[in-house]
Write a protein that holds these residues in place. Sequence first.
Motif, PDB file in Angstrom:
ATOM      1  N   VAL A 123      -9.923  -3.405  -9.481  1.00  0.00           N
ATOM      2  CA  VAL A 123      -9.935  -3.698 -10.852  1.00  0.00           C
ATOM      3  C   VAL A 123     -11.314  -4.374 -11.099  1.00  0.00           C
ATOM      4  CG1 VAL A 123      -9.203  -4.713 -12.764  1.00  0.00           C
ATOM      5  CG2 VAL A 123      -7.655  -3.922 -11.192  1.00  0.00           C
ATOM      6  N   TYR A 124     -12.256  -3.764 -12.057  1.00  0.00           N
ATOM      7  CA  TYR A 124     -13.569  -4.342 -12.366  1.00  0.00           C
ATOM      8  C   TYR A 124     -13.623  -4.140 -13.795  1.00  0.00           C
ATOM      9  CZ  TYR A 124     -18.536  -5.499 -12.284  1.00  0.00           C
ATOM     10  OH  TYR A 124     -19.638  -6.122 -12.350  1.00  0.00           O
ATOM     11  N   ASP A 125     -14.208  -5.397 -14.663  1.00  0.00           N
ATOM     12  CA  ASP A 125     -14.154  -5.294 -16.048  1.00  0.00           C
ATOM     13  C   ASP A 125     -12.834  -5.043 -16.463  1.00  0.00           C
ATOM     14  OD1 ASP A 125     -15.521  -5.986 -18.297  1.00  0.00           O
ATOM     15  OD2 ASP A 125     -16.142  -4.029 -18.723  1.00  0.00           O
ATOM     16  N   LYS A 126     -11.866  -5.585 -15.902  1.00  0.00           N
ATOM     17  CA  LYS A 126     -10.601  -5.068 -16.381  1.00  0.00           C
ATOM     18  C   LYS A 126      -9.994  -3.943 -16.436  1.00  0.00           C
ATOM     19  CE  LYS A 126      -9.430  -9.631 -19.000  1.00  0.00           C
ATOM     20  NZ  LYS A 126      -8.417  -9.963 -18.370  1.00  0.00           N
ATOM     21  N   ARG A 127     -10.503  -3.243 -15.770  1.00  0.00           N
ATOM     22  CA  ARG A 127     -10.284  -1.675 -15.833  1.00  0.00           C
ATOM     23  C   ARG A 127      -9.974  -1.423 -14.432  1.00  0.00           C
ATOM     24  NH1 ARG A 127     -14.032   2.527 -18.896  1.00  0.00           N
ATOM     25  NH2 ARG A 127     -12.454   3.696 -17.655  1.00  0.00           N
ATOM     26  N   LEU A 128      -8.779  -0.491 -14.225  1.00  0.00           N
ATOM     27  CA  LEU A 128      -8.501  -0.036 -13.012  1.00  0.00           C
ATOM     28  C   LEU A 128      -9.533   1.199 -12.556  1.00  0.00           C
ATOM     29  CD1 LEU A 128      -6.592   0.222 -10.347  1.00  0.00           C
ATOM     30  CD2 LEU A 128      -5.108   1.879 -11.755  1.00  0.00           C
ATOM     31  N   ARG A 129     -10.159   1.032 -11.475  1.00  0.00           N
ATOM     32  CA  ARG A 129     -11.423   1.866 -11.213  1.00  0.00           C
ATOM     33  C   ARG A 129     -10.817   2.623 -10.069  1.00  0.00           C
ATOM     34  NH1 ARG A 129     -14.978   1.433 -15.291  1.00  0.00           N
ATOM     35  NH2 ARG A 129     -15.176  -0.955 -15.942  1.00  0.00           N
ATOM     36  N   ALA A 130     -10.096   2.225  -8.808  1.00  0.00           N
ATOM     37  CA  ALA A 130      -9.795   3.129  -7.673  1.00  0.00           C
ATOM     38  C   ALA A 130      -8.438   2.530  -7.054  1.00  0.00           C
ATOM     39  CB  ALA A 130     -11.181   2.985  -6.592  1.00  0.00           C
ATOM     40  N   ILE A 131      -8.099   3.579  -6.294  1.00  0.00           N
ATOM     41  CA  ILE A 131      -6.711   3.333  -5.600  1.00  0.00           C
ATOM     42  C   ILE A 131      -6.825   3.985  -4.027  1.00  0.00           C
ATOM     43  CG2 ILE A 131      -4.399   3.721  -5.539  1.00  0.00           C
ATOM     44  CD1 ILE A 131      -4.470   4.267  -8.552  1.00  0.00           C
ATOM     45  N   SER A 132      -6.460   3.242  -3.340  1.00  0.00           N
ATOM     46  CA  SER A 132      -6.509   3.636  -1.738  1.00  0.00           C
ATOM     47  C   SER A 132      -5.198   3.421  -1.268  1.00  0.00           C
ATOM     48  CB  SER A 132      -7.629   2.954  -0.946  1.00  0.00           C
ATOM     49  OG  SER A 132      -7.601   3.395   0.323  1.00  0.00           O
ATOM     50  N   GLN A 133      -4.866   4.294  -0.128  1.00  0.00           N
ATOM     51  CA  GLN A 133      -3.901   3.962   0.767  1.00  0.00           C
ATOM     52  C   GLN A 133      -4.009   2.516   1.520  1.00  0.00           C
ATOM     53  OE1 GLN A 133      -3.761   7.497   3.359  1.00  0.00           O
ATOM     54  NE2 GLN A 133      -3.608   5.925   4.911  1.00  0.00           N
ATOM     55  N   TYR A 134      -3.203   1.665   1.439  1.00  0.00           N
ATOM     56  CA  TYR A 134      -3.421   0.487   2.369  1.00  0.00           C
ATOM     57  C   TYR A 134      -3.728   0.492   3.612  1.00  0.00           C
ATOM     58  CZ  TYR A 134      -3.211  -4.564   3.421  1.00  0.00           C
ATOM     59  OH  TYR A 134      -3.161  -5.776   4.013  1.00  0.00           O
ATOM     60  N   ASN A 135      -2.797   1.135   4.146  1.00  0.00           N
ATOM     61  CA  ASN A 135      -3.040   1.228   5.623  1.00  0.00           C
ATOM     62  C   ASN A 135      -3.772   2.419   6.166  1.00  0.00           C
ATOM     63  OD1 ASN A 135      -2.665   1.291   8.438  1.00  0.00           O
ATOM     64  ND2 ASN A 135      -0.355   1.225   8.417  1.00  0.00           N
ATOM     65  N   HIS A 136      -5.129   1.972   5.824  1.00  0.00           N
ATOM     66  CA  HIS A 136      -6.273   3.411   6.032  1.00  0.00           C
ATOM     67  C   HIS A 136      -6.366   3.740   7.137  1.00  0.00           C
ATOM     68  CE1 HIS A 136      -8.095  -0.561   6.459  1.00  0.00           C
ATOM     69  NE2 HIS A 136      -9.337   0.060   6.876  1.00  0.00           N
ATOM     70  N   TYR A 137      -5.688   3.124   8.239  1.00  0.00           N
ATOM     71  CA  TYR A 137      -5.894   3.622   9.936  1.00  0.00           C
ATOM     72  C   TYR A 137      -4.967   5.019  10.031  1.00  0.00           C
ATOM     73  CZ  TYR A 137      -8.486  -0.831  10.393  1.00  0.00           C
ATOM     74  OH  TYR A 137      -9.312  -1.821  10.308  1.00  0.00           O
ATOM     75  N   CYS A 138      -4.000   4.927   9.227  1.00  0.00           N
ATOM     76  CA  CYS A 138      -3.223   5.970   9.474  1.00  0.00           C
ATOM     77  C   CYS A 138      -3.112   7.270   8.628  1.00  0.00           C
ATOM     78  CB  CYS A 138      -1.652   5.355   9.556  1.00  0.00           C
ATOM     79  SG  CYS A 138      -1.469   4.145  10.956  1.00  0.00           S
ATOM     80  N   TYR A 139      -2.448   8.278   9.127  1.00  0.00           N
ATOM     81  CA  TYR A 139      -2.365   9.633   8.279  1.00  0.00           C
ATOM     82  C   TYR A 139      -0.798   9.618   7.999  1.00  0.00           C
ATOM     83  CZ  TYR A 139      -0.806  14.403   7.646  1.00  0.00           C
ATOM     84  OH  TYR A 139      -0.104  15.368   7.280  1.00  0.00           O
ATOM     85  N   PHE A 140      -0.573   9.640   6.846  1.00  0.00           N
ATOM     86  CA  PHE A 140       1.058   9.674   6.349  1.00  0.00           C
ATOM     87  C   PHE A 140       1.355  11.027   5.688  1.00  0.00           C
ATOM     88  CE2 PHE A 140       0.091   5.293   5.984  1.00  0.00           C
ATOM     89  CZ  PHE A 140       0.976   4.516   6.958  1.00  0.00           C
ATOM     90  N   LYS A 141       2.159  11.789   6.671  1.00  0.00           N
ATOM     91  CA  LYS A 141       2.355  13.147   5.897  1.00  0.00           C
ATOM     92  C   LYS A 141       2.928  13.448   4.459  1.00  0.00           C
ATOM     93  CE  LYS A 141       5.199  17.344   7.474  1.00  0.00           C
ATOM     94  NZ  LYS A 141       3.743  18.270   7.483  1.00  0.00           N
ATOM     95  N   GLU A 142       3.556  12.275   4.092  1.00  0.00           N
ATOM     96  CA  GLU A 142       4.272  12.260   2.894  1.00  0.00           C
ATOM     97  C   GLU A 142       3.066  12.251   1.740  1.00  0.00           C
ATOM     98  OE1 GLU A 142       7.743  10.226   0.359  1.00  0.00           O
ATOM     99  OE2 GLU A 142       6.745   9.199   2.243  1.00  0.00           O
ATOM    100  N   LEU A 143       1.890  11.687   1.983  1.00  0.00           N
ATOM    101  CA  LEU A 143       0.567  11.516   1.133  1.00  0.00           C
ATOM    102  C   LEU A 143      -0.247  12.625   1.723  1.00  0.00           C
ATOM    103  CD1 LEU A 143       0.281   7.609   1.239  1.00  0.00           C
ATOM    104  CD2 LEU A 143       1.268   9.089  -0.502  1.00  0.00           C
ATOM    105  N   GLY A 144      -0.455  12.692   2.728  1.00  0.00           N
ATOM    106  CA  GLY A 144      -1.947  13.727   3.054  1.00  0.00           C
ATOM    107  C   GLY A 144      -1.390  15.217   2.846  1.00  0.00           C
ATOM    108  N   ASP A 145      -0.154  15.555   2.849  1.00  0.00           N
ATOM    109  CA  ASP A 145       0.095  16.942   2.739  1.00  0.00           C
ATOM    110  C   ASP A 145       1.171  17.097   1.384  1.00  0.00           C
ATOM    111  OD1 ASP A 145      -0.620  17.259   5.188  1.00  0.00           O
ATOM    112  OD2 ASP A 145       1.344  17.864   6.119  1.00  0.00           O
TER     113      ASP A 145
END
Length: 211
Positions: free
Chosen positions: A47-69
């Motif tokens: 969040v920057y200047d009170k606006r949502l700018r970006a979102i990332s999966q938190y556990n960025h070391y792993c591939y999750f099929k439910e998200l990646g596919d």
Amino acid sequence: EKNSDNDDDDDDGLEWDQRRWEICDVRIAIRKWEHRIRDNLEFRCFVYDKRLRAISQYNHYCYFKELGDDASFVHCIQQKIEQYFYDHIAQVVPYFEYVLDIGVVVLNEVDKYTLNNLQCLVIELNPFDEKTGAALFDWRKDEQQLKHGKDVEMRVHKKAVLRQEFVDHYLNEFETYAIEAPWMKVLDDIEAQLQINSQEVSEKKRDCNIL
């Protein structure tokens, strides 16, 4: 030796001096454990200047099929997080920039593509600073998006960005998965290369001795 006459003075030096040592009030926040939050559905929001700018999966070391596919499911999650942020967070949090961790709970697995069947839970807030992990973003390379992005960008690991052997290992051995497997292979390759180099050096020395 200690002078017995000064024992009282020494003891006074050990007393807690609140004015000298207290930097800030210490508070402990305790919340009930939420078992519905899954590792693959935790997200880091910028969040920057009170606006949502970006979102990332938190556990960025792993591939999750439910998200990646499943791009459709990821899109629904993004819509839900944006809706939740502007309806419940933006006007309540007094800061202009921060990093917000959110867990998404699926209320109905059969119809998880409906926003009403997704629930957002705030996990914690962090400083908008390079000391805070950027997950799948990079504080420097993605500065424009993190600070001035007009549209929210969401990033999740897709199968193509990870080595196939790691993906297969993760999917086939979910209960005992570890990121060490690929690294062990890398170490084995390095060790093998070092042995080859050592043999080449030994052969060169032997050739020199023969000459």
